[in-house]
Design an enzyme around this catalytic site. Sequence first.
Site, PDB file in Angstrom:
ATOM      1  N   ASP A 393       0.823  -1.230   0.000  1.00  0.00           N
ATOM      2  CA  ASP A 393       0.000   0.000   0.000  1.00  0.00           C
ATOM      3  C   ASP A 393       0.850   1.270   0.000  1.00  0.00           C
ATOM      4  O   ASP A 393       0.484   2.263  -0.640  1.00  0.00           O
ATOM      5  CB  ASP A 393      -0.888   0.056   1.253  1.00  0.00           C
TER       6      ASP A 393
HETATM    7  P1  NAP Z   1       0.655  -3.935   3.129  1.00  0.00           P
HETATM    8  O1  NAP Z   1       0.092  -2.968   2.175  1.00  0.00           O
HETATM    9  O2  NAP Z   1      -0.239  -4.579   4.108  1.00  0.00           O
HETATM   10  O3  NAP Z   1       1.341  -5.082   2.212  1.00  0.00           O
HETATM   11  C1  NAP Z   1       2.122  -6.058   2.766  1.00  0.00           C
HETATM   12  C2  NAP Z   1       2.475  -7.049   1.674  1.00  0.00           C
HETATM   13  O4  NAP Z   1       3.384  -7.971   2.240  1.00  0.00           O
HETATM   14  C3  NAP Z   1       1.278  -7.840   1.183  1.00  0.00           C
HETATM   15  O5  NAP Z   1       0.866  -7.391  -0.091  1.00  0.00           O
HETATM   16  C4  NAP Z   1       1.756  -9.298   1.177  1.00  0.00           C
HETATM   17  O6  NAP Z   1       1.650  -9.812  -0.150  1.00  0.00           O
HETATM   18  C5  NAP Z   1       3.215  -9.206   1.576  1.00  0.00           C
HETATM   19  N1  NAP Z   1       3.622 -10.248   2.527  1.00  0.00           N
HETATM   20  C6  NAP Z   1       2.957 -10.734   3.592  1.00  0.00           C
HETATM   21  N2  NAP Z   1       3.673 -11.683   4.203  1.00  0.00           N
HETATM   22  C7  NAP Z   1       4.815 -11.801   3.501  1.00  0.00           C
HETATM   23  C8  NAP Z   1       5.965 -12.631   3.633  1.00  0.00           C
HETATM   24  N3  NAP Z   1       6.091 -13.548   4.610  1.00  0.00           N
HETATM   25  N4  NAP Z   1       6.965 -12.487   2.732  1.00  0.00           N
HETATM   26  C9  NAP Z   1       6.856 -11.590   1.723  1.00  0.00           C
HETATM   27  N5  NAP Z   1       5.801 -10.792   1.553  1.00  0.00           N
HETATM   28  C10 NAP Z   1       4.783 -10.895   2.439  1.00  0.00           C
HETATM   29  O7  NAP Z   1       1.890  -3.347   3.928  1.00  0.00           O
HETATM   30  P2  NAP Z   1       2.532  -1.892   3.920  1.00  0.00           P
HETATM   31  O8  NAP Z   1       2.923  -1.479   2.542  1.00  0.00           O
HETATM   32  O9  NAP Z   1       3.558  -1.937   4.995  1.00  0.00           O
HETATM   33  O10 NAP Z   1       1.340  -0.921   4.333  1.00  0.00           O
HETATM   34  C11 NAP Z   1       0.789  -0.938   5.622  1.00  0.00           C
HETATM   35  C12 NAP Z   1      -0.723  -0.974   5.527  1.00  0.00           C
HETATM   36  O11 NAP Z   1      -1.230  -1.319   6.820  1.00  0.00           O
HETATM   37  C13 NAP Z   1      -1.312   0.375   5.168  1.00  0.00           C
HETATM   38  O12 NAP Z   1      -2.494   0.208   4.446  1.00  0.00           O
HETATM   39  C14 NAP Z   1      -1.592   0.970   6.554  1.00  0.00           C
HETATM   40  O13 NAP Z   1      -2.577   1.965   6.524  1.00  0.00           O
HETATM   41  C15 NAP Z   1      -2.085  -0.268   7.287  1.00  0.00           C
HETATM   42  N6  NAP Z   1      -1.959  -0.190   8.757  1.00  0.00           N
HETATM   43  C16 NAP Z   1      -0.864   0.392   9.300  1.00  0.00           C
HETATM   44  C17 NAP Z   1      -0.749   0.504  10.683  1.00  0.00           C
HETATM   45  C18 NAP Z   1       0.428   1.252  11.270  1.00  0.00           C
HETATM   46  O14 NAP Z   1       0.292   1.827  12.345  1.00  0.00           O
HETATM   47  N7  NAP Z   1       1.579   1.245  10.631  1.00  0.00           N
HETATM   48  C19 NAP Z   1      -1.758  -0.038  11.516  1.00  0.00           C
HETATM   49  C20 NAP Z   1      -2.862  -0.681  10.931  1.00  0.00           C
HETATM   50  C21 NAP Z   1      -2.939  -0.740   9.521  1.00  0.00           C
HETATM   51  P3  NAP Z   1       1.595 -11.400  -0.412  1.00  0.00           P
HETATM   52  O15 NAP Z   1       0.463 -11.924   0.409  1.00  0.00           O
HETATM   53  O16 NAP Z   1       1.381 -11.518  -1.880  1.00  0.00           O
HETATM   54  O17 NAP Z   1       2.903 -11.955   0.024  1.00  0.00           O
END
Ligand code: NAP
Length: 464
Positions: A393
Amino acid sequence: METLSALLYLVASVCFIMALRGLSSPETSRQGNLYGMVGMTIAILTTLALPIVQSYWMIVLGIAIGGGIGYVIAKKIEMTALPQLVAAFHSLVGLAAVFVALSAFYSPEAYGIGVPGAIAKGSLVEMALGTAIGAITFTGSIVAFAKLQGLVTGKPLVFPFQHHLNAALGVLTILLILWLVQSNSSAALWLIVGVSLALGFLLILPIGGADMPVVISMLNSYSGWAAAGIGFTLQNNLLIITGALVGSSGAILSYIMCKGMNRSIFNVILGGFGGESAAAAAGVGGAERGTVKAGSPEDAAYIMKNAQSVIIVPGYGMAVAQAQHALREMADLLKKEGVDVKYAIHPVAGRMPGHMNVLLAEANVPYDEVFELEDINRDFGTADVAFVIGANDVTNPAAKTDPQSPIYGMPILDVEKAKTVFFIKRGMAAGYAGVENELFFRPNTMMLFGDAKKVTEEVVKATE
Ligand code: NAP
Protein backbone atom coordinates in the site's frame (compact mmCIF):
# COMPACT_ATOMS: atom_id res chain seq x y z
CA MET A 1 3.31 12.04 54.48
CA GLU A 2 1.14 14.18 52.20
CA THR A 3 4.05 16.45 51.25
CA LEU A 4 6.37 13.50 50.71
CA SER A 5 3.89 11.68 48.48
CA ALA A 6 3.24 14.90 46.50
CA LEU A 7 6.99 15.25 46.01
CA LEU A 8 7.40 11.64 44.92
CA TYR A 9 4.46 11.99 42.52
CA LEU A 10 6.19 15.03 41.06
CA VAL A 11 9.41 13.04 40.59
CA ALA A 12 7.40 10.25 38.89
CA SER A 13 5.70 12.80 36.61
CA VAL A 14 9.06 14.25 35.57
CA CYS A 15 10.27 10.69 34.83
CA PHE A 16 7.24 10.16 32.57
CA ILE A 17 7.93 13.38 30.70
CA MET A 18 11.59 12.36 30.28
CA ALA A 19 10.35 8.95 29.07
CA LEU A 20 8.23 10.56 26.34
CA ARG A 21 11.14 12.76 25.36
CA GLY A 22 13.47 9.75 25.17
CA LEU A 23 10.99 7.78 23.08
CA SER A 24 10.95 10.50 20.42
CA SER A 25 14.13 9.15 18.80
CA PRO A 26 15.44 5.59 18.33
CA GLU A 27 18.84 6.55 19.79
CA THR A 28 17.39 7.64 23.12
CA SER A 29 14.41 5.27 23.31
CA ARG A 30 16.07 2.73 25.63
CA GLN A 31 16.88 5.50 28.08
CA GLY A 32 13.32 6.79 27.70
CA ASN A 33 11.95 3.35 28.57
CA LEU A 34 14.17 3.23 31.62
CA TYR A 35 12.83 6.59 32.82
CA GLY A 36 9.31 5.26 32.33
CA MET A 37 10.03 2.16 34.42
CA VAL A 38 11.66 4.15 37.21
CA GLY A 39 8.75 6.63 37.21
CA MET A 40 6.18 3.84 37.34
CA THR A 41 8.00 2.07 40.19
CA ILE A 42 8.07 5.30 42.22
CA ALA A 43 4.39 5.91 41.40
CA ILE A 44 3.25 2.41 42.46
CA LEU A 45 5.31 2.29 45.67
CA THR A 46 4.18 5.78 46.70
CA THR A 47 0.52 4.92 46.07
CA LEU A 48 0.80 1.68 48.04
CA ALA A 49 2.32 3.57 50.99
CA LEU A 50 -0.55 6.09 51.14
CA PRO A 51 -2.56 5.95 54.38
CA ILE A 52 -5.84 5.48 52.44
CA VAL A 53 -4.67 1.99 51.50
CA GLN A 54 -6.14 -0.07 54.32
CA SER A 55 -5.59 -3.61 53.15
CA TYR A 56 -3.16 -5.13 50.71
CA TRP A 57 -4.55 -8.54 49.90
CA MET A 58 -6.98 -7.35 47.20
CA ILE A 59 -4.24 -5.26 45.61
CA VAL A 60 -1.76 -8.14 45.65
CA LEU A 61 -4.38 -10.48 44.21
CA GLY A 62 -5.18 -7.98 41.43
CA ILE A 63 -1.50 -7.51 40.59
CA ALA A 64 -0.93 -11.29 40.62
CA ILE A 65 -3.89 -12.04 38.31
CA GLY A 66 -3.38 -9.05 35.98
CA GLY A 67 0.41 -9.39 35.99
CA GLY A 68 0.18 -13.14 35.34
CA ILE A 69 -2.14 -12.68 32.37
CA GLY A 70 0.02 -9.81 31.05
CA TYR A 71 3.18 -11.93 31.37
CA VAL A 72 1.71 -14.84 29.42
CA ILE A 73 0.37 -12.53 26.68
CA ALA A 74 3.66 -10.64 26.40
CA LYS A 75 5.57 -13.92 26.03
CA LYS A 76 3.23 -15.31 23.40
CA ILE A 77 2.34 -12.29 21.30
CA GLU A 78 3.74 -12.02 17.77
CA MET A 79 5.17 -8.63 16.87
CA THR A 80 2.71 -8.45 13.98
CA ALA A 81 -0.26 -8.82 16.35
CA LEU A 82 0.77 -5.90 18.58
CA PRO A 83 -1.72 -3.36 17.14
CA GLN A 84 -4.74 -5.50 18.06
CA LEU A 85 -3.22 -6.20 21.47
CA VAL A 86 -2.81 -2.47 22.05
CA ALA A 87 -6.44 -1.95 20.98
CA ALA A 88 -7.58 -4.69 23.39
CA PHE A 89 -5.62 -3.11 26.27
CA HIS A 90 -7.09 0.32 25.51
CA SER A 91 -10.55 -1.18 25.87
CA LEU A 92 -9.65 -2.28 29.41
CA VAL A 93 -8.53 1.25 30.36
CA GLY A 94 -11.89 2.54 29.12
CA LEU A 95 -13.79 -0.10 31.07
CA ALA A 96 -11.79 0.67 34.23
CA ALA A 97 -12.78 4.35 33.93
CA VAL A 98 -16.45 3.38 33.73
CA PHE A 99 -16.17 1.06 36.75
CA VAL A 100 -14.37 3.66 38.87
CA ALA A 101 -17.01 6.29 38.03
CA LEU A 102 -19.84 3.88 38.86
CA SER A 103 -18.29 2.89 42.18
CA ALA A 104 -17.73 6.56 43.05
CA PHE A 105 -21.38 7.26 42.21
CA TYR A 106 -22.70 4.50 44.45
CA SER A 107 -20.19 5.00 47.32
CA PRO A 108 -19.35 8.72 47.22
CA GLU A 109 -18.42 8.74 50.92
CA ALA A 110 -15.48 6.45 50.19
CA TYR A 111 -14.15 9.05 47.76
CA GLY A 112 -14.95 12.05 49.94
CA ILE A 113 -17.18 13.62 47.29
CA GLY A 114 -20.52 13.68 49.17
CA VAL A 115 -23.23 11.21 50.04
CA PRO A 116 -25.53 9.21 47.73
CA GLY A 117 -28.06 11.58 46.16
CA ALA A 118 -26.00 14.64 47.10
CA ILE A 119 -22.68 14.34 45.29
CA ALA A 120 -20.68 17.53 44.66
CA LYS A 121 -21.58 18.97 41.24
CA GLY A 122 -17.94 19.23 40.12
CA SER A 123 -17.40 15.57 40.95
CA LEU A 124 -20.50 14.61 38.97
CA VAL A 125 -19.14 16.41 35.90
CA GLU A 126 -15.76 14.62 36.23
CA MET A 127 -17.53 11.32 36.77
CA ALA A 128 -19.80 11.81 33.75
CA LEU A 129 -16.91 12.78 31.48
CA GLY A 130 -14.78 9.84 32.70
CA THR A 131 -17.73 7.50 32.11
CA ALA A 132 -18.51 8.84 28.63
CA ILE A 133 -14.89 8.84 27.40
CA GLY A 134 -14.26 5.46 29.05
CA ALA A 135 -17.33 3.85 27.45
CA ILE A 136 -16.49 5.29 24.01
CA THR A 137 -12.92 4.00 24.37
CA PHE A 138 -14.20 0.57 25.45
CA THR A 139 -16.48 -0.20 22.49
CA GLY A 140 -14.36 1.76 20.00
CA SER A 141 -11.30 -0.30 20.95
CA ILE A 142 -13.26 -3.54 20.70
CA VAL A 143 -14.33 -2.69 17.14
CA ALA A 144 -10.72 -1.71 16.31
CA PHE A 145 -9.52 -5.04 17.77
CA ALA A 146 -12.09 -7.00 15.76
CA LYS A 147 -11.10 -5.20 12.55
CA LEU A 148 -7.37 -5.64 13.07
CA GLN A 149 -7.76 -9.29 14.07
CA GLY A 150 -9.84 -9.89 10.92
CA LEU A 151 -12.93 -10.88 12.95
CA VAL A 152 -14.98 -8.28 11.07
CA THR A 153 -14.23 -6.81 7.66
CA GLY A 154 -11.54 -4.14 7.54
CA LYS A 155 -13.63 -2.35 4.91
CA PRO A 156 -15.51 0.77 6.05
CA LEU A 157 -19.06 -0.01 7.16
CA VAL A 158 -21.16 2.95 6.18
CA PHE A 159 -24.89 3.62 6.19
CA PRO A 160 -27.03 6.68 5.42
CA PHE A 161 -27.17 9.52 7.97
CA GLN A 162 -24.33 7.97 9.99
CA HIS A 163 -22.76 11.33 10.81
CA HIS A 164 -26.14 12.77 11.80
CA LEU A 165 -26.73 9.82 14.13
CA ASN A 166 -23.27 10.26 15.71
CA ALA A 167 -23.86 14.00 16.17
CA ALA A 168 -27.29 13.35 17.73
CA LEU A 169 -25.78 10.82 20.17
CA GLY A 170 -23.03 13.33 21.05
CA VAL A 171 -25.62 16.02 21.84
CA LEU A 172 -27.71 13.49 23.79
CA THR A 173 -24.64 12.63 25.92
CA ILE A 174 -24.14 16.31 26.80
CA LEU A 175 -27.84 16.64 27.74
CA LEU A 176 -27.60 13.52 29.91
CA ILE A 177 -24.53 14.93 31.68
CA LEU A 178 -26.49 18.12 32.45
CA TRP A 179 -29.39 16.01 33.75
CA LEU A 180 -27.04 13.97 35.96
CA VAL A 181 -25.44 17.10 37.43
CA GLN A 182 -28.87 18.64 38.16
CA SER A 183 -30.54 15.54 39.56
CA ASN A 184 -27.93 13.06 40.87
CA SER A 185 -30.06 10.52 38.98
CA SER A 186 -28.65 7.03 38.55
CA ALA A 187 -30.80 6.61 35.42
CA ALA A 188 -28.92 9.53 33.86
CA LEU A 189 -25.56 7.92 34.61
CA TRP A 190 -26.61 4.54 33.20
CA LEU A 191 -27.98 6.25 30.09
CA ILE A 192 -24.63 8.03 29.64
CA VAL A 193 -22.96 4.61 29.81
CA GLY A 194 -25.37 3.14 27.23
CA VAL A 195 -25.28 6.05 24.77
CA SER A 196 -21.47 6.34 24.97
CA LEU A 197 -21.04 2.59 24.41
CA ALA A 198 -23.15 2.92 21.24
CA LEU A 199 -21.23 6.03 20.17
CA GLY A 200 -17.82 4.31 20.51
CA PHE A 201 -19.09 1.46 18.36
CA LEU A 202 -20.51 3.78 15.69
CA LEU A 203 -17.46 6.06 15.56
CA ILE A 204 -15.00 3.30 14.67
CA LEU A 205 -17.26 1.13 12.48
CA PRO A 206 -17.04 3.33 9.37
CA ILE A 207 -13.27 3.64 9.43
CA GLY A 208 -11.50 1.73 6.68
CA GLY A 209 -8.45 -0.54 7.00
CA ALA A 210 -5.89 1.90 5.65
CA ASP A 211 -6.85 4.46 8.28
CA MET A 212 -6.64 2.13 11.27
CA PRO A 213 -3.19 3.38 12.41
CA VAL A 214 -4.65 6.80 13.13
CA VAL A 215 -7.57 5.21 14.95
CA ILE A 216 -5.23 3.24 17.21
CA SER A 217 -3.34 6.33 18.27
CA MET A 218 -6.62 8.24 18.68
CA LEU A 219 -8.00 5.51 20.96
CA ASN A 220 -4.72 5.63 22.84
CA SER A 221 -5.37 9.31 23.38
CA TYR A 222 -8.98 8.66 24.48
CA SER A 223 -7.77 6.05 26.99
CA GLY A 224 -5.39 8.67 28.44
CA TRP A 225 -8.22 11.17 28.90
CA ALA A 226 -10.35 8.44 30.47
CA ALA A 227 -7.51 7.74 32.94
CA ALA A 228 -7.24 11.47 33.70
CA GLY A 229 -11.00 11.41 34.40
CA ILE A 230 -10.45 8.57 36.89
CA GLY A 231 -7.68 10.67 38.43
CA PHE A 232 -10.15 13.48 39.12
CA THR A 233 -12.67 11.08 40.65
CA LEU A 234 -10.00 9.46 42.84
CA GLN A 235 -8.43 12.86 43.53
CA ASN A 236 -5.07 11.46 42.51
CA ASN A 237 -2.80 14.09 40.96
CA LEU A 238 -0.41 11.60 39.43
CA LEU A 239 -3.18 9.81 37.58
CA ILE A 240 -4.43 13.14 36.26
CA ILE A 241 -0.94 14.08 35.03
CA THR A 242 -0.22 10.63 33.58
CA GLY A 243 -3.62 10.47 31.89
CA ALA A 244 -3.12 13.92 30.42
CA LEU A 245 0.36 12.94 29.17
CA VAL A 246 -1.02 9.83 27.45
CA GLY A 247 -4.02 11.80 26.16
CA SER A 248 -2.00 14.65 24.72
CA SER A 249 0.87 12.57 23.33
CA GLY A 250 -1.68 10.24 21.69
CA ALA A 251 -3.43 13.27 20.21
CA ILE A 252 -0.11 14.69 18.93
CA LEU A 253 0.80 11.32 17.40
CA SER A 254 -2.64 11.16 15.75
CA TYR A 255 -2.10 14.65 14.37
CA ILE A 256 1.32 13.70 12.98
CA MET A 257 -0.11 10.53 11.45
CA CYS A 258 -3.05 12.45 9.98
CA LYS A 259 -0.58 14.79 8.35
CA GLY A 260 1.40 11.77 7.10
CA MET A 261 -1.79 10.22 5.70
CA ASN A 262 -3.15 13.54 4.43
CA ARG A 263 -6.33 13.21 6.53
CA SER A 264 -8.18 15.74 8.64
CA ILE A 265 -7.83 15.30 12.42
CA PHE A 266 -11.42 16.52 12.93
CA ASN A 267 -12.75 13.79 10.71
CA VAL A 268 -10.86 11.24 12.80
CA ILE A 269 -12.25 12.52 16.07
CA LEU A 270 -15.76 12.57 14.64
CA GLY A 271 -15.32 9.16 13.00
CA GLY A 272 -15.93 7.92 9.50
CA PHE A 273 -13.26 9.68 7.52
CA GLY A 274 -12.43 8.25 4.12
CA GLY A 275 -15.52 6.11 4.47
CA GLU A 276 -17.50 7.31 1.50
CA SER A 277 -14.83 6.96 -1.12
CA ALA A 278 -13.56 3.75 0.40
CA ALA A 279 -16.97 2.15 0.38
CA ALA A 280 -17.30 3.04 -3.27
CA ALA A 281 -14.22 1.29 -4.40
CA ALA A 282 -12.41 -0.91 -1.93
CA GLY A 283 -10.61 -3.61 -3.81
CA VAL A 284 -10.52 -1.83 -7.17
CA GLY A 285 -7.28 -0.22 -8.15
CA GLY A 286 -8.29 1.08 -11.56
CA ALA A 287 -4.98 -0.33 -12.64
CA GLU A 288 -3.81 -0.50 -16.23
CA ARG A 289 -2.67 -4.05 -16.42
CA GLY A 290 0.44 -5.09 -18.28
CA THR A 291 2.45 -8.25 -17.92
CA VAL A 292 4.10 -9.31 -14.71
CA LYS A 293 7.84 -9.90 -14.92
CA ALA A 294 9.20 -12.34 -12.36
CA GLY A 295 12.91 -12.46 -11.61
CA SER A 296 15.25 -14.60 -9.53
CA PRO A 297 17.32 -13.66 -6.47
CA GLU A 298 20.39 -14.03 -8.71
CA ASP A 299 19.01 -11.40 -11.12
CA ALA A 300 18.40 -9.05 -8.19
CA ALA A 301 21.88 -9.64 -6.75
CA TYR A 302 23.50 -8.95 -10.12
CA ILE A 303 21.58 -5.73 -10.74
CA MET A 304 22.12 -4.39 -7.20
CA LYS A 305 25.85 -5.21 -7.16
CA ASN A 306 26.22 -3.12 -10.27
CA ALA A 307 24.06 -0.27 -9.01
CA GLN A 308 25.29 2.97 -7.51
CA SER A 309 22.36 3.50 -5.20
CA VAL A 310 19.75 1.19 -3.71
CA ILE A 311 16.80 2.33 -1.59
CA ILE A 312 15.20 -0.37 0.55
CA VAL A 313 11.48 -0.01 1.32
CA PRO A 314 10.37 -2.33 4.11
CA GLY A 315 6.72 -3.12 4.84
CA TYR A 316 4.44 -5.45 6.72
CA GLY A 317 5.69 -8.55 4.84
CA MET A 318 9.20 -7.98 6.18
CA ALA A 319 7.77 -8.05 9.70
CA VAL A 320 5.80 -11.25 9.01
CA ALA A 321 8.86 -12.97 7.57
CA GLN A 322 11.23 -11.47 10.18
CA ALA A 323 13.55 -10.68 7.30
CA GLN A 324 15.26 -7.67 8.89
CA HIS A 325 18.49 -9.51 9.80
CA ALA A 326 18.93 -11.01 6.34
CA LEU A 327 18.13 -7.59 4.91
CA ARG A 328 20.89 -5.92 6.90
CA GLU A 329 23.30 -8.61 5.82
CA MET A 330 22.36 -7.89 2.20
CA ALA A 331 22.84 -4.15 2.73
CA ASP A 332 26.27 -4.72 4.34
CA LEU A 333 27.41 -6.79 1.37
CA LEU A 334 26.19 -4.17 -1.10
CA LYS A 335 27.94 -1.42 0.86
CA LYS A 336 31.16 -3.44 0.63
CA GLU A 337 30.70 -3.42 -3.15
CA GLY A 338 30.56 0.39 -2.99
CA VAL A 339 26.78 0.71 -3.38
CA ASP A 340 25.04 3.56 -1.55
CA VAL A 341 22.27 1.91 0.53
CA LYS A 342 19.44 3.74 2.29
CA TYR A 343 16.19 2.70 3.92
CA ALA A 344 12.92 4.58 3.28
CA ILE A 345 10.24 4.39 5.97
CA HIS A 346 6.63 5.28 5.32
CA PRO A 347 4.77 6.60 8.42
CA VAL A 348 2.18 3.79 8.26
CA ALA A 349 4.34 0.93 6.96
CA GLY A 350 3.69 -2.27 8.87
CA ARG A 351 0.91 -2.46 11.42
CA MET A 352 1.85 0.02 14.14
CA PRO A 353 3.54 3.40 14.35
CA GLY A 354 7.32 2.96 14.26
CA HIS A 355 6.99 -0.76 13.37
CA MET A 356 9.72 -0.71 10.72
CA ASN A 357 12.07 1.46 12.81
CA VAL A 358 11.86 -1.03 15.67
CA LEU A 359 12.63 -4.01 13.43
CA LEU A 360 15.53 -2.29 11.68
CA ALA A 361 16.95 -1.16 15.04
CA GLU A 362 16.69 -4.77 16.26
CA ALA A 363 18.86 -5.79 13.28
CA ASN A 364 21.35 -3.01 14.14
CA VAL A 365 20.76 -1.03 10.96
CA PRO A 366 22.59 2.30 11.49
CA TYR A 367 20.10 5.10 12.23
CA ASP A 368 21.74 7.44 9.74
CA GLU A 369 20.80 5.10 6.89
CA VAL A 370 17.10 5.23 7.78
CA PHE A 371 15.02 8.08 6.30
CA GLU A 372 11.45 9.26 6.71
CA LEU A 373 9.24 9.65 3.64
CA GLU A 374 9.62 13.41 3.24
CA ASP A 375 13.40 13.21 3.54
CA ILE A 376 13.94 10.53 0.92
CA ASN A 377 11.11 10.64 -1.59
CA ARG A 378 13.06 12.91 -3.93
CA ASP A 379 15.94 10.42 -4.06
CA PHE A 380 13.95 7.72 -5.88
CA GLY A 381 14.27 9.75 -9.10
CA THR A 382 18.04 9.24 -9.10
CA ALA A 383 18.16 5.78 -7.50
CA ASP A 384 19.11 2.74 -9.56
CA VAL A 385 17.09 0.29 -7.50
CA ALA A 386 14.10 0.42 -5.16
CA PHE A 387 14.09 -2.85 -3.19
CA VAL A 388 10.55 -3.16 -1.85
CA ILE A 389 10.41 -5.92 0.72
CA GLY A 390 6.92 -6.89 1.87
CA ALA A 391 5.52 -3.39 1.33
CA ASN A 392 2.55 -2.72 -0.90
CA ASP A 393 0.00 0.00 0.00
CA VAL A 394 2.73 2.48 0.92
CA THR A 395 3.99 2.40 -2.68
CA ASN A 396 0.63 2.24 -4.47
CA PRO A 397 0.19 5.15 -6.94
CA ALA A 398 -3.62 4.74 -6.70
CA ALA A 399 -3.20 7.01 -3.66
CA LYS A 400 -2.31 9.79 -6.13
CA THR A 401 -4.34 8.91 -9.18
CA ASP A 402 -7.62 7.28 -8.13
CA PRO A 403 -9.99 9.51 -6.14
CA GLN A 404 -12.24 6.48 -5.59
CA SER A 405 -9.49 4.52 -3.83
CA PRO A 406 -9.60 4.09 -0.03
CA ILE A 407 -5.98 5.20 0.15
CA TYR A 408 -6.52 8.29 -2.06
CA GLY A 409 -4.68 11.29 -0.64
CA MET A 410 -2.15 9.27 1.38
CA PRO A 411 1.40 10.27 0.44
CA ILE A 412 3.32 7.29 -0.95
CA LEU A 413 6.94 6.39 -1.48
CA ASP A 414 7.62 7.10 -5.18
CA VAL A 415 9.45 3.81 -5.79
CA GLU A 416 8.37 3.69 -9.44
CA LYS A 417 10.75 6.56 -10.19
CA ALA A 418 13.78 4.32 -9.58
CA LYS A 419 15.32 2.69 -12.66
CA THR A 420 14.45 -0.81 -11.43
CA VAL A 421 11.91 -1.75 -8.79
CA PHE A 422 12.00 -5.13 -7.06
CA PHE A 423 8.94 -6.26 -5.16
CA ILE A 424 9.48 -9.19 -2.79
CA LYS A 425 6.18 -10.80 -1.93
CA ARG A 426 4.68 -14.25 -1.95
CA GLY A 427 2.10 -13.71 -4.68
CA MET A 428 -0.03 -11.05 -6.30
CA ALA A 429 -2.19 -10.36 -3.21
CA ALA A 430 -3.28 -6.83 -2.39
CA GLY A 431 -2.05 -5.01 0.73
CA TYR A 432 -3.99 -4.19 3.89
CA ALA A 433 -6.29 -1.68 2.17
CA GLY A 434 -7.33 -4.31 -0.38
CA VAL A 435 -6.27 -2.28 -3.42
CA GLU A 436 -4.45 -3.75 -6.41
CA ASN A 437 -1.04 -2.18 -7.07
CA GLU A 438 -0.51 -1.29 -10.71
CA LEU A 439 3.26 -1.06 -10.17
CA PHE A 440 3.46 -4.87 -10.33
CA PHE A 441 2.64 -4.60 -14.04
CA ARG A 442 5.07 -1.81 -14.92
CA PRO A 443 8.00 -2.50 -17.31
CA ASN A 444 10.64 -1.36 -14.78
CA THR A 445 9.27 -3.69 -12.07
CA MET A 446 10.62 -7.17 -11.37
CA MET A 447 8.72 -9.38 -8.93
CA LEU A 448 10.76 -11.64 -6.65
CA PHE A 449 8.13 -14.12 -5.51
CA GLY A 450 8.59 -15.90 -2.18
CA ASP A 451 8.85 -15.39 1.55
CA ALA A 452 10.72 -12.15 2.25
CA LYS A 453 13.35 -13.76 4.50
CA LYS A 454 14.00 -16.70 2.17
CA VAL A 455 14.31 -14.54 -0.92
CA THR A 456 16.61 -12.05 0.84
CA GLU A 457 18.81 -14.87 2.10
CA GLU A 458 19.08 -16.15 -1.47
CA VAL A 459 19.99 -12.64 -2.67
CA VAL A 460 22.67 -12.56 0.04
CA LYS A 461 24.04 -15.90 -1.16
CA ALA A 462 24.12 -14.69 -4.75
CA THR A 463 25.81 -11.43 -3.75
CA GLU A 464 28.62 -13.03 -1.75
P1 NAP B 1 0.66 -3.93 3.13
O1 NAP B 1 0.09 -2.97 2.17
O2 NAP B 1 -0.24 -4.58 4.11
O3 NAP B 1 1.34 -5.08 2.21
C1 NAP B 1 2.12 -6.06 2.77
C2 NAP B 1 2.47 -7.05 1.67
O4 NAP B 1 3.38 -7.97 2.24
C3 NAP B 1 1.28 -7.84 1.18
O5 NAP B 1 0.87 -7.39 -0.09
C4 NAP B 1 1.76 -9.30 1.18
O6 NAP B 1 1.65 -9.81 -0.15
C5 NAP B 1 3.22 -9.21 1.58
N1 NAP B 1 3.62 -10.25 2.53
C6 NAP B 1 2.96 -10.73 3.59
N2 NAP B 1 3.67 -11.68 4.20
C7 NAP B 1 4.82 -11.80 3.50
C8 NAP B 1 5.97 -12.63 3.63
N3 NAP B 1 6.09 -13.55 4.61
N4 NAP B 1 6.97 -12.49 2.73
C9 NAP B 1 6.86 -11.59 1.72
N5 NAP B 1 5.80 -10.79 1.55
C10 NAP B 1 4.78 -10.89 2.44
O7 NAP B 1 1.89 -3.35 3.93
P2 NAP B 1 2.53 -1.89 3.92
O8 NAP B 1 2.92 -1.48 2.54
O9 NAP B 1 3.56 -1.94 4.99
O10 NAP B 1 1.34 -0.92 4.33
C11 NAP B 1 0.79 -0.94 5.62
C12 NAP B 1 -0.72 -0.97 5.53
O11 NAP B 1 -1.23 -1.32 6.82
C13 NAP B 1 -1.31 0.38 5.17
O12 NAP B 1 -2.49 0.21 4.45
C14 NAP B 1 -1.59 0.97 6.55
O13 NAP B 1 -2.58 1.97 6.52
C15 NAP B 1 -2.09 -0.27 7.29
N6 NAP B 1 -1.96 -0.19 8.76
C16 NAP B 1 -0.86 0.39 9.30
C17 NAP B 1 -0.75 0.50 10.68
C18 NAP B 1 0.43 1.25 11.27
O14 NAP B 1 0.29 1.83 12.34
N7 NAP B 1 1.58 1.24 10.63
C19 NAP B 1 -1.76 -0.04 11.52
C20 NAP B 1 -2.86 -0.68 10.93
C21 NAP B 1 -2.94 -0.74 9.52
P3 NAP B 1 1.59 -11.40 -0.41
O15 NAP B 1 0.46 -11.92 0.41
O16 NAP B 1 1.38 -11.52 -1.88
O17 NAP B 1 2.90 -11.96 0.02
